[in-house]
Scaffold this motif. Structure first.
Motif, PDB file in Angstrom:
ATOM      1  N   HIS A 157       0.801  27.511 -40.687  1.00  0.00           N
ATOM      2  CA  HIS A 157      -0.173  28.094 -39.772  1.00  0.00           C
ATOM      3  C   HIS A 157       0.492  29.052 -38.826  1.00  0.00           C
ATOM      4  O   HIS A 157      -0.010  29.934 -38.314  1.00  0.00           O
ATOM      5  CB  HIS A 157      -0.890  26.983 -39.037  1.00  0.00           C
ATOM      6  CG  HIS A 157      -1.323  25.928 -40.007  1.00  0.00           C
ATOM      7  ND1 HIS A 157      -2.279  26.173 -40.969  1.00  0.00           N
ATOM      8  CD2 HIS A 157      -0.873  24.681 -40.228  1.00  0.00           C
ATOM      9  CE1 HIS A 157      -2.408  25.088 -41.723  1.00  0.00           C
ATOM     10  NE2 HIS A 157      -1.565  24.178 -41.309  1.00  0.00           N
TER      11      HIS A 157
ATOM     12  N   LEU B 237      -6.799  18.805 -38.558  1.00  0.00           N
ATOM     13  CA  LEU B 237      -5.474  19.224 -39.019  1.00  0.00           C
ATOM     14  C   LEU B 237      -4.476  18.283 -38.362  1.00  0.00           C
ATOM     15  O   LEU B 237      -4.527  18.062 -37.156  1.00  0.00           O
ATOM     16  CB  LEU B 237      -5.181  20.674 -38.625  1.00  0.00           C
ATOM     17  CG  LEU B 237      -3.808  21.180 -39.067  1.00  0.00           C
ATOM     18  CD1 LEU B 237      -3.715  21.292 -40.588  1.00  0.00           C
ATOM     19  CD2 LEU B 237      -3.501  22.539 -38.442  1.00  0.00           C
TER      20      LEU B 237
ATOM     21  N   THR C 212     -10.164  21.534 -36.058  1.00  0.00           N
ATOM     22  CA  THR C 212     -10.002  22.989 -36.168  1.00  0.00           C
ATOM     23  C   THR C 212     -11.292  23.643 -36.644  1.00  0.00           C
ATOM     24  O   THR C 212     -12.004  23.103 -37.492  1.00  0.00           O
ATOM     25  CB  THR C 212      -8.859  23.354 -37.125  1.00  0.00           C
ATOM     26  OG1 THR C 212      -9.150  22.836 -38.425  1.00  0.00           O
ATOM     27  CG2 THR C 212      -7.543  22.777 -36.643  1.00  0.00           C
TER      28      THR C 212
ATOM     29  N   ASN D 152      -0.727  21.934 -31.433  1.00  0.00           N
ATOM     30  CA  ASN D 152      -0.301  22.793 -32.538  1.00  0.00           C
ATOM     31  C   ASN D 152       1.204  22.726 -32.747  1.00  0.00           C
ATOM     32  O   ASN D 152       1.966  22.219 -31.927  1.00  0.00           O
ATOM     33  CB  ASN D 152      -0.784  24.227 -32.327  1.00  0.00           C
ATOM     34  CG  ASN D 152       0.124  25.039 -31.462  1.00  0.00           C
ATOM     35  OD1 ASN D 152       1.012  25.727 -31.940  1.00  0.00           O
ATOM     36  ND2 ASN D 152      -0.074  24.925 -30.170  1.00  0.00           N
TER      37      ASN D 152
ATOM     38  N   THR E 294      -6.581  26.890 -37.870  1.00  0.00           N
ATOM     39  CA  THR E 294      -5.233  26.317 -37.856  1.00  0.00           C
ATOM     40  C   THR E 294      -4.187  27.352 -37.474  1.00  0.00           C
ATOM     41  O   THR E 294      -2.998  27.107 -37.629  1.00  0.00           O
ATOM     42  CB  THR E 294      -4.894  25.770 -39.253  1.00  0.00           C
ATOM     43  OG1 THR E 294      -4.808  26.866 -40.171  1.00  0.00           O
ATOM     44  CG2 THR E 294      -5.940  24.800 -39.751  1.00  0.00           C
TER      45      THR E 294
ATOM     46  N   SER F 273      -4.863  21.368 -44.121  1.00  0.00           N
ATOM     47  CA  SER F 273      -5.951  20.671 -43.436  1.00  0.00           C
ATOM     48  C   SER F 273      -6.340  19.404 -44.194  1.00  0.00           C
ATOM     49  O   SER F 273      -6.023  19.251 -45.364  1.00  0.00           O
ATOM     50  CB  SER F 273      -7.191  21.561 -43.377  1.00  0.00           C
ATOM     51  OG  SER F 273      -6.914  22.750 -42.724  1.00  0.00           O
ATOM     52  N   ASP F 274      -7.099  18.550 -43.530  1.00  0.00           N
ATOM     53  CA  ASP F 274      -7.686  17.396 -44.209  1.00  0.00           C
ATOM     54  C   ASP F 274      -8.609  17.887 -45.330  1.00  0.00           C
ATOM     55  O   ASP F 274      -9.165  18.966 -45.246  1.00  0.00           O
ATOM     56  CB  ASP F 274      -8.501  16.562 -43.204  1.00  0.00           C
ATOM     57  CG  ASP F 274      -7.636  15.519 -42.523  1.00  0.00           C
ATOM     58  OD1 ASP F 274      -6.423  15.754 -42.406  1.00  0.00           O
ATOM     59  OD2 ASP F 274      -8.187  14.485 -42.108  1.00  0.00           O
TER      60      ASP F 274
END
Ligand SMILES: Cc1cc2nc3c(=O)[nH]c(=O)nc-3n(C[C@H](O)[C@H](O)[C@H](O)COP(=O)(O)OP(=O)(O)OC[C@H]3O[C@@H](n4cnc5c(N)ncnc54)[C@H](O)[C@@H]3O)c2cc1C
Lengths: 413, 88
Positions: free
Chosen positions: A413, A256, A337, A73, A363, A295-296
């Motif tokens: 995040h 992520l 995630t 992270n 996330t 995020s993706d």
């Protein structure tokens, strides 16, 4: 070798300290089995053993200690959320970080440098007013600032005067900060194991034996364990692990991604995030600029990184700080995630009586490591969910009482 | 660059597309209890395996279906939603 040195090596006054003991053999049973040796599971083990006198605890980790999302992270710590329940919870998260190095007797390098979220439009600014008022009401330091203050807080920013991404103001959150992620996990692990908690690395939970409404046995690749209570804190694998106990969580998995540049001299003090560019930056204590974003765009169980995301993050970062254009990237990575529909976690009871959930951290869960550990330990020890956690119950999806934090989460995040 | 084969537009970069997640069965609004609605809305398919999902090619606003492996990210096939071969 100088003999004087050997003297210290053999001295009883200065014994060799072993932070985290090697994985022991599994015992036939434990009062509490914690599935997942990331920050959350370890924090809960610490609180159980230190504050509730529960020491028959096993933390079961399939890989190595805190190698999941705790290791991946970007360490944003903040409480500038939208809902009252969310702010109350994350406010306690930030407060626990303020004293965490003392609590753990371990330097977690908490650095409360403030977080600046940028608005490139009036609409964004209006949503910031809502967050600022909610934050003030709950006693956190969150305020809307104008263009001039943005420039004072972060003079290196490209304000793009007159351009399509002109920065018209920001949300300044003086309580925001960062900490060293690995240190948080190691600190909790060291404290917990000193009080008798067993940490079993390279031990994978493969199933649960549920009899009636209770889990009786936790199956692992190293054998069966009988258990009193079980906590699931397995990060990206929460959906799968809960399903082993027959509990279907409202979770979808998305990767992520994040990346870091080569180390630079200290130049960026605050944490900076842009909602429109889906990019945020923080300079680590090593000097690397950590860059993250959204995020993706589609569901996936994979920790692969993509060129698309790297280009996107580089574009955002270079727009905000054009002088970064010549800087090299060092690393790029991703984590899986566990995203919930409302961008809030799922904590507390499950349909299985002795199974507790610390899931749906998506996330945004690093900042909650201390508070989730503390409050779930209390839950397990007292057999009852404390008020601060009640709004995060799994049932909220049946009663349609969602805690929508998407607007405060998707871009930083 | 990952390529997705659109049934209408052919091979395109995946960033031209938007994912709408796994297909779910429709519910009869007259006969559905709250609990079923909750399940329908919030518990999407998330298994480690192959799912059929809705996708849209954004520039042409064309919706279609794709069968994709959620672990390997392999796109197994794509097809128009009216394709009788599609719904299996
Ligand atoms: C790129 C990225 C950036 C992020 N940035 C931020 C941020 O800036 N701020 C923030 O607050 N949050 C952030 N997050 C989210 C945060 O990392 C997570 O929510 C948090 O670390 C979750 O901690 P955890 O201990 O619950 O899970 P993890 O650290 O993932 O630990 C779970 C552990 O469970 C183990 N496990 C899984 N399955 C099994 C099994 N069957 N048996 C035994 N063990 C198992 C895993 O190996 C893993 O070690 C980010 C996440 C990513 C990926």
């Amino acid at each position: 070798m100088p003999l004087r040195l050997l003297k210290y090596g053999l001295s009883r006054t200065y014994p060799i300290s072993e932070d985290i003991p090697a994985t022991p053999d599994l015992l036939p049973s434990y009062d509490v089995v914690i599935v997942g040796g990331g920050g959350h599971g370890l924090a809960c083990a610490h609180h159980l053993s230190k504050y509730h006198g529960i020491r028959s605890v096993a933390v079961i980790e399939k890989g190595y200690l805190a190698g999941g999302n705790t290791a991946r992270n970007t360490t944003t710590i903040r409480s500038n959320y939208i809902t009252l329940e969310g702010i109350a919870f994350y406010k306690e998260a930030v407060e626990l970080f303020e004293t965490l190095s003392q609590e753990l007797d371990f330097n977690v390098m908490f650095s409360q440098r403030g977080q600046l979220t940028l608005a490139h439009s009036e609409a964004t600014l209006r949503s910031f007013h809502l967050r600022a008022e909610m934050g003030k009401h709950m006693g956190t330091r969150t305020e809307v600032v104008d263009q001039k203050t943005v420039q004072d807080l972060c003079p290196q920013l490209n304000l793009d005067h007159g351009g399509p991404l002109e920065i018209v103001g920001g949300l300044w959150h003086a309580d925001g900060g960062t900490a060293r992620h690995d240190a948080v996990a190691w600190g909790y692990a060291a404290q917990a194991s000193r009080r008798g908690v067993e940490i079993h690395q390279r031990t994978e939970v493969t199933g649960f034996e549920v009899v009636g409404d209770r889990i009786q046995v936790v199956n692992t690749n190293r054998g069966r364990i009988a258990c009193g209570q079980v906590l699931i804190a397995t990060g990206g694998m929460n959906y799968d692990v809960a399903l082993m106990a027959g509990v279907e969580l409202p979770i979808r998995c998305y990767p992520l991604q994040a990346m870091v540049t080569q180390p630079l001299k200290p130049w960026l003090d605050t944490l900076v995030s842009s909602v429109s560019l889906h990019t945020y930056l923080v300079q680590s204590s090593r000097g690397e600029v950590v860059i993250g974003g959204g995020s993706d765009p589609y569901q996936l169980y994979s920790t692969r990184s993509t060129l698309d995301m790297k280009e996107h993050l580089a574009e955002g970062a270079v727009h905000l700080f054009p002088f970064l254009q010549g800087v090299r990237l060092l690393r790029q990575w991703a984590g899986i995630t566990d995203m919930t529909p409302d961008y809030s976690p799922i904590m507390g009871a499950s349909p299985v009586r002795n199974l507790w959930l610390d899931c749906g951290w998506g996330t945004w869960g690093f900042k909650a490591t201390p508070v989730a550990g503390k409050r779930l330990a209390q839950t397990i020890a007292e057999g009852r969910v404390p008020d601060i956690l009640k709004p995060f119950a799994l049932e909220r999806f049946e009663t349609f009482r969602l805690l929508n934090e998407m607007g405060a989460t998707a871009a930083s995040h | 660059m990952k390529i997705l084969t659109c049934p209408m537009n052919g091979d395109r970069n995946i960033d031209e597309f938007q994912s709408f997640g796994p297909v779910r069965a429709g519910l009869d609004p007259d006969r559905t209890a709250d609990a079923e609605w909750a399940r329908h809305l919030f518990r999407a398919e998330n298994r480690k395996g192959v799912v059929i999902e809705w996708w849209r090619h954004v520039p042409s606003n064309y919706y279609f279906l794709a069968e994709r492996d959620l672990v390997s990210n392999e796109i197994i096939r794509t097809f128009d939603s009216s394709d009788p071969q599609g719904r299996t």
